[in-house]
Scaffold this active site. Sequence first.
Site, PDB file in Angstrom:
ATOM      1  N   GLU A  89       0.813  -1.221   0.000  1.00  0.00           N
ATOM      2  CA  GLU A  89       0.000   0.000   0.000  1.00  0.00           C
ATOM      3  C   GLU A  89       0.842   1.263   0.000  1.00  0.00           C
ATOM      4  O   GLU A  89       0.528   2.223  -0.719  1.00  0.00           O
ATOM      5  CB  GLU A  89      -0.957  -0.004   1.200  1.00  0.00           C
ATOM      6  CG  GLU A  89      -2.196  -0.870   1.022  1.00  0.00           C
ATOM      7  CD  GLU A  89      -1.923  -2.350   1.205  1.00  0.00           C
ATOM      8  OE1 GLU A  89      -2.792  -3.159   0.841  1.00  0.00           O
ATOM      9  OE2 GLU A  89      -0.825  -2.695   1.709  1.00  0.00           O
ATOM     10  N   HIS A 158      -9.781  -5.735  10.640  1.00  0.00           N
ATOM     11  CA  HIS A 158     -10.406  -5.426   9.359  1.00  0.00           C
ATOM     12  C   HIS A 158     -11.751  -4.718   9.516  1.00  0.00           C
ATOM     13  O   HIS A 158     -12.570  -4.752   8.602  1.00  0.00           O
ATOM     14  CB  HIS A 158     -10.626  -6.711   8.553  1.00  0.00           C
ATOM     15  CG  HIS A 158      -9.378  -7.494   8.305  1.00  0.00           C
ATOM     16  ND1 HIS A 158      -8.822  -8.306   9.246  1.00  0.00           N
ATOM     17  CD2 HIS A 158      -8.584  -7.575   7.217  1.00  0.00           C
ATOM     18  CE1 HIS A 158      -7.726  -8.869   8.761  1.00  0.00           C
ATOM     19  NE2 HIS A 158      -7.564  -8.442   7.526  1.00  0.00           N
TER      20      HIS A 158
END
Length: 359
Positions: A89, A158
Amino acid sequence: MAASLRCILRSGRNGVSALRREFHRSAAAPVQVTVRDALNQAMDEELERDERVFLLGEEVAQYDGAYKVSRGLWKKYGDKRIIDTPISEMGFTGIAVGAAMAGLRPICEFMTFNFSMQAIDQVINSAAKTYYMSAGLQTVPIVFRGPNGASAGVAAQHSQCFAAWYGHCPGLKVVSPWNAEDARGLLKAAIRDDNPVVFLENELMYGVPFEMSEESQSKDFVIPIGKAKVERAGGHVTLLAHSRYVSHCLDAAVVLAQEGIECEVINLRSIRPLDMDCIETSVMKTNHLVTVEGGWPQFGVGAEICARIMEGPAFNYLDSPVTRVTGVDIPMPYAKILEDNSLPQIKDIIFSVKKTLNV
């Protein structure tokens, strides 16, 4: 209907003409579009409209996207416009920010916004602050998009809602669509905006179909960033939510209406900037406010709205304190029963409304 149809057909040519007129008078069936398809259409149209637009992220190309939001785009636009990246990322977000500074208009997809923490230096220090630090000389037209907040059974690492996190930072615009119309109109607006936009989707909403008007299916349809929408009018209490929890508020409003309590439901759509005009107008009408969000309570979106109401003209119209309905102040448990009790449910909204109204 069958008997009348046989009668028309037996009457010959005049009957056929009458049948055609009857069909002509019938209303067109409403078009149902899922949130996933609305996002896909918006990206497709903007990729076609502006050759500077491109999409990059993990599995967005050959796999058609982890959630199939980018389905078909790689086959249509090829490797230069739809780019698969490594699981890095920080790396691909830096590439996207640099491309935006160089004149392109990237859409940077995070498989989940929880993974954007790996790239937060690029989002905040590189993208959000550059326009200010360059004295307005360097724009960064980029969209950071992907699913935000809790899904189902994905546990603590998450499940965060990042609306308050990114809404805290000047230099960013932050939007959180609820239905297909929001998704389509706001994404097109975000891609065309010269500022970095954080676009917070919800995984559990991707497959949900919504009716879309003919206007909202136009290629020129955009929803201005910073404008909330009243989804249901009411006079007793204002319910304020964004993303998936607009649905919860509307469901709660239906139940409460059976008991004579009319809720005004506002779909925030934009977290930064907030549409305080819309919020204050509603509170001045209903005299009560309940905010609903899936994020944690401390320093949340609801907390900010409470503060703004306290500091603004709507405070004098309140007949009771503002009530917040939020996620529980713990990391998300994995077990389903604990997960359900960690997120706002319709019953929690109903309870909070009745508590606010003292009924």
